[in-house]
Write an enzyme that holds these catalytic residues in place. Structure first.
Site, short mmCIF file in Angstrom:
data_model
loop_
_atom_site.label_atom_id
_atom_site.label_comp_id
_atom_site.label_asym_id
_atom_site.label_seq_id
_atom_site.Cartn_x
_atom_site.Cartn_y
_atom_site.Cartn_z
N GLU A 68 0.10 -1.21 5.61
CA GLU A 68 1.13 -0.81 6.57
C GLU A 68 0.96 0.65 6.97
O GLU A 68 1.12 1.02 8.12
CB GLU A 68 2.52 -1.03 5.96
N ASP B 227 0.83 -1.21 0.00
CA ASP B 227 0.00 0.00 0.00
C ASP B 227 0.86 1.26 0.00
O ASP B 227 2.04 1.22 0.34
CB ASP B 227 -0.95 0.02 1.21
ZN LIG Z 1 6.75 2.15 4.11
#
Ligand SMILES: [Zn+2]
Length: 410
Positions: free
Chosen positions: A175, A80
């Protein structure tokens, strides 16, 4: 074009911006779409037992090419990109043989990447650099990590003369919104230790991060008609204001760096009857971390007494400094250092003024320091990555796999 660059330029075209407000994992469909492609690529590269689960965790394994049995090591990157900046229609630009001076990202809007604001650019004179077109982020955080790991695995597969143990690879979702390890299947991953390839400048090696807590403080006031409020009204806005003013002013994000911790007031909202404040607490040292939390707790108790008021405190630890979990297995850091030196990269060990997925994983039982991807100016339109740094990251990953062998015999 070299393989890692070819992969990277393809990956950044996928819009994988995460979103903290969807309540799903993965939080956005673009991540799953990208991981689906990566899954096919993993199989092509020659990884085995490749799986993409419903939460968006993509795993694959490179089998050992040794005669003896050794334990598994892992490499992790996230698919992401940062939610607060567009990652849609990313148009990467390759600046060949950077000469120094400004790089015009977008002529129309006069968006310029300059050594004035990004002085470290000058380290890359003579190199090829990948930048954005000024409208979006680049997504090198962390698609550079994904491309570097994938390329390193392909390289190992093609070079059986390089001996290595079993290698687990995982590309994770979300994340950037703090959910990268929520459904991480450690057992399936099966590694003794791992590295996230999610750092910045060439040579970065990180195994220390903040201890972190979040405090939500609600001040309950007492309201009366303001014309007749003398000695009766307690205005929660004033109490909150005084509480805030009592926190040390030299201990905020804007006044600290290096090894210093801080209090960070992220929001304050309310009225006479109730004012809610959110404070983040960050500190490397465990004892100082507890001390900082005590300051908040004692403050709440004292203010509550002083104004005879109800003050509600909700304080929650968010993550811990992974150093505590890495120190007993310091040999992992030695392997990474040796690998970098062997590849002509000077290791730069420094604390992360934030958290990482590796910190969570380390506390879940998988020691996971972080190494560089080579990218700079993460999370914004000025993000860029020098191509030689990417190539070095690939080399370092290969070297880590090679050097780990002797430490991992069963
Ligand atoms: Zn990162």
């Amino acid at each position: 074009m070299i393989e890692v660059v070819e992969r990277f330029l393809r990956y950044v075209k996928y819009n994988t911006r995460s979103d903290a407000h969807t309540g799903m994992q993965p939080s956005t469909p673009g991540q799953l779409e990208f991981s689906q492609t990566l899954k096919e690529e993993m199989v092509e590269v020659g990884l085995e037992d490749v799986t993409l689960d419903e939460n968006g965790y993509l795993m694959g394994f490179l089998s050992s090419n040794l005669d003896s049995e050794v334990l598994t090591i892992g490499f992790i990157a996230h698919v992401d990109t940062f939610p607060e900046m567009s990652g849609k229609h990313v148009i990467p630009k390759v600046v060949e043989n950077y000469r120094g001076g400004n790089i015009v990202l977008n002529e129309e809007e006069n968006i310029v990447l300059s050594p004035e604001r990004s002085p470290e650019l000058l380290k890359y004179i003579g190199q090829d650099i990948i930048t954005t077109s000024g409208k979006t982020l680049l997504g090198a955080d962390d698609k550079a990590g994904v491309a570097e790991i994938m390329t390193a695995m392909a390289y190992l597969k093609k070079h059986p003369e390089i001996k290595h143990g079993r290698i687990a690879v995982c590309f994770t979702p979300d994340e950037e919104i703090g959910e990268g390890t929520t459904h991480f299947d450690l057992k399936k991953f099966g590694a003794t230790f791992a590295f996230t390839v999610d750092g910045s400048e060439l040579g970065e090696l990180e195994y220390e991060n903040f201890n972190a807590a979040r405090a939500k403080i609600t001040f309950k006031g007492i309201n009366f008609h303001p014309g007749y409020a003398k000695n009766k009204m307690v205005n929660s806005i004033w109490v909150a204001h005084e509480f805030l003013a009592a926190l040390p002013k030299h201990s905020t994000p804007e006044t600290t760096s290096g090894n210093e911790g801080f209090y960070h007031v992220t929001s304050i909202k309310g009225g006479v009857e109730s004012t809610e404040m959110e404070v983040l607490i960050r500190e490397f040292d465990k004892e100082n971390f507890e001390r900082r939390k005590n300051v908040i707790q004692n403050g709440v108790r004292d203010f509550s007494k002083k104004y005879d008021l109800l003050i509600d405190l909700e304080m929650k630890d968010q993550y811990y400094n992974m150093r505590e979990r890495i120190e007993p297995v310091q040999y992992i850091i030695e392997i990474a250092k040796q690998a970098m030196v062997a590849c002509g990269v000077k290791p730069q060990i420094q604390p992360i003024r934030g958290g990482t997925d590796g910190a969570h994983l380390s506390y879940m039982g998988l020691p996971t320091p972080n190494i560089f991807t080579g990218a700079h100016n993460l999370h914004g339109r000025y993000e860029y990555i020098p191509i030689p740094s990417m190539e070095k990251a690939v080399e370092v990953i290969v070297k880590i796999a090679e050097l780990s062998v002797e430490k991992l015999h069963k």
